[in-house]
Design a protein around this motif. Structure first.
Motif, short mmCIF file in Angstrom:
data_model
loop_
_atom_site.label_atom_id
_atom_site.label_comp_id
_atom_site.label_asym_id
_atom_site.label_seq_id
_atom_site.Cartn_x
_atom_site.Cartn_y
_atom_site.Cartn_z
N PRO A 163 13.99 -3.24 5.44
CA PRO A 163 14.04 -4.65 5.03
C PRO A 163 14.34 -4.80 3.55
N ASN A 164 15.19 -5.76 3.24
CA ASN A 164 15.47 -6.09 1.86
C ASN A 164 14.39 -6.99 1.29
N GLY A 165 14.22 -6.96 -0.01
CA GLY A 165 13.21 -7.77 -0.67
C GLY A 165 13.56 -9.24 -0.68
N GLY A 166 12.53 -10.08 -0.72
CA GLY A 166 12.73 -11.51 -0.83
C GLY A 166 13.05 -12.23 0.45
N LEU A 167 13.00 -11.51 1.59
CA LEU A 167 13.38 -12.11 2.87
C LEU A 167 12.31 -11.94 3.96
N TRP A 168 11.32 -11.13 3.71
CA TRP A 168 10.37 -10.80 4.78
C TRP A 168 8.93 -10.98 4.30
N ILE A 169 8.12 -11.52 5.17
CA ILE A 169 6.69 -11.64 4.93
C ILE A 169 5.98 -10.48 5.63
N LEU A 170 5.23 -9.71 4.85
CA LEU A 170 4.40 -8.64 5.39
C LEU A 170 3.02 -9.22 5.70
N GLU A 171 2.60 -9.12 6.95
CA GLU A 171 1.31 -9.64 7.40
C GLU A 171 0.38 -8.49 7.76
N ILE A 172 -0.85 -8.59 7.30
CA ILE A 172 -1.88 -7.63 7.65
C ILE A 172 -3.07 -8.41 8.22
N GLN A 173 -3.39 -8.17 9.49
CA GLN A 173 -4.59 -8.76 10.09
C GLN A 173 -5.43 -7.63 10.66
N ILE A 174 -6.67 -7.53 10.16
CA ILE A 174 -7.55 -6.45 10.58
C ILE A 174 -8.82 -7.03 11.21
N LEU A 233 -5.01 -3.13 1.79
CA LEU A 233 -4.04 -2.59 2.75
C LEU A 233 -2.65 -3.16 2.52
N PHE A 234 -2.58 -4.46 2.27
CA PHE A 234 -1.29 -5.05 1.97
C PHE A 234 -0.64 -4.33 0.79
N ASP A 235 -1.39 -4.12 -0.27
CA ASP A 235 -0.84 -3.49 -1.47
C ASP A 235 -0.37 -2.07 -1.19
N ILE A 236 -1.15 -1.32 -0.41
CA ILE A 236 -0.77 0.06 -0.07
C ILE A 236 0.52 0.08 0.75
N VAL A 237 0.61 -0.81 1.74
CA VAL A 237 1.79 -0.85 2.60
C VAL A 237 3.00 -1.36 1.82
N ASP A 274 -0.24 -7.37 17.09
CA ASP A 274 0.46 -8.56 17.56
C ASP A 274 0.99 -9.36 16.38
N ILE A 275 0.52 -9.05 15.18
CA ILE A 275 0.96 -9.70 13.95
C ILE A 275 1.79 -8.69 13.17
N LYS A 276 3.10 -8.91 13.08
CA LYS A 276 3.99 -7.90 12.51
C LYS A 276 4.93 -8.44 11.44
N GLY A 277 4.59 -9.56 10.82
CA GLY A 277 5.46 -10.08 9.78
C GLY A 277 6.68 -10.79 10.34
N GLY A 308 -12.73 -10.73 11.35
CA GLY A 308 -11.64 -9.94 10.78
C GLY A 308 -11.17 -10.57 9.49
N ALA A 309 -10.02 -10.12 9.02
CA ALA A 309 -9.47 -10.63 7.77
C ALA A 309 -7.94 -10.61 7.84
N PHE A 310 -7.33 -11.43 7.01
CA PHE A 310 -5.87 -11.60 7.03
C PHE A 310 -5.35 -11.67 5.60
N TYR A 311 -4.18 -11.08 5.39
CA TYR A 311 -3.50 -11.22 4.10
C TYR A 311 -2.00 -11.12 4.35
N GLU A 312 -1.25 -11.97 3.70
CA GLU A 312 0.21 -11.90 3.80
C GLU A 312 0.85 -12.35 2.50
N ASP A 313 2.03 -11.79 2.24
CA ASP A 313 2.80 -12.17 1.07
C ASP A 313 4.24 -11.70 1.27
N LEU A 314 5.08 -12.09 0.33
CA LEU A 314 6.50 -11.75 0.39
C LEU A 314 6.74 -10.32 -0.09
N LEU A 315 7.55 -9.59 0.64
CA LEU A 315 8.00 -8.27 0.17
C LEU A 315 9.00 -8.48 -0.96
N ILE A 316 8.65 -8.01 -2.15
CA ILE A 316 9.56 -8.14 -3.30
C ILE A 316 9.57 -6.83 -4.09
#
Length: 222
Positions: free
Chosen positions: A195-206, A133-137, A169-172, A214-222
């Motif tokens: 959002p510009n790249g390199g400044l925001w963390i995209l969080e996915i919690q399902i 999901l993180f990759d798709i988003v 409730d988890i929105k990066g 559930g499960a969680f994944y987050e990384d930097l939008l680049i």
């Protein structure tokens, strides 16, 4: 949102560089993988957190900028701001996630992922789908240049199509040269601009629709 407001939400300090930001993120990912390698069935959640803090102290970080978060079992449903329920022991057929925020070279790294023990197929699929999901988003943001708000609307639809429930409730959030908090960027999912790249963390919690994990994944939008 006015341009001045957009600029304020994405403000950085004089130390900031995109290269240093990505280096900090890469080092944070390396640290998270090392933490995951230490986590074994039979370990309590508190023991995993304590061992992680000790390990992080050996890796050349400047400091921890947000508390180390490790969740076992049913606690994978809890958000960052919620306390874990009790101090569970990781089972032989279980699920857990790691979320760390560490400063390297005066820049903030922040990442998280979910792993499983044993062979429970729904737990394994949940962990894999959080990353998928993180990759798709992430790709949707790259291709369409949508706002933060639209990004999480898209994430919700994609999550439901896969059969999971997205925790909105988890929105990066913002990151940058430390400390990002002085810029008051707010949540990515509430950001009205692109959002510009390199400044925001995209969080996915399902969450599983019927079982307590559930499960969680987050990384930097680049």
């Amino acid at each position: 949102m006015e341009l001045t407001e957009l600029a304020r939400r994405e403000a950085v300090g004089t130390k900031y560089s995109a290269e240093a930001m990505q280096r900090a993120q890469a080092l944070t990912w390396e640290a998270t993988e090392k933490i995951a390698a230490m986590i074994k069935p039979g370990m309590r959640e508190s023991e995993a957190i304590a061992a992680s803090k000790t390990l992080l102290g050996t890796l050349g970080m400047d400091r921890i900028w947000h508390p180390v978060l490790i969740r076992f079992g049913e606690n994978t449903l809890r958000t960052f701001s919620e306390r874990s329920d009790n101090d569970p022991v990781l089972g032989d057929d279980d699920i857990y996630f790691i979320d760390i925020g560490v400063v390297f070279g005066a820049h903030e790294g922040d990442c998280g992922f979910t792993r499983t023990t044993g062979s429970d197929p729904e737990m394994q699929r949940c962990a894999l789908d959080a990353k998928r999901l993180f990759d798709i988003v992430h790709q949707h943001w790259r291709a369409e240049g949508v706002s933060g708000q639209a990004l999480y609307e898209f994430a919700k639809a994609q999550t439901e199509a896969m059969g999971w429930v997205l925790n909105l409730d988890i929105k990066g959030h913002r990151v940058s040269d430390f400390p990002h908090a002085i810029y008051k960027g707010g949540k990515l999912g509430d950001f009205e601009g692109t959002p510009n790249g390199g400044l925001w963390i995209l969080e996915i919690q399902i969450a599983h629709p019927t079982r307590a994990f559930g499960a969680f994944y987050e990384d930097l939008l680049i």
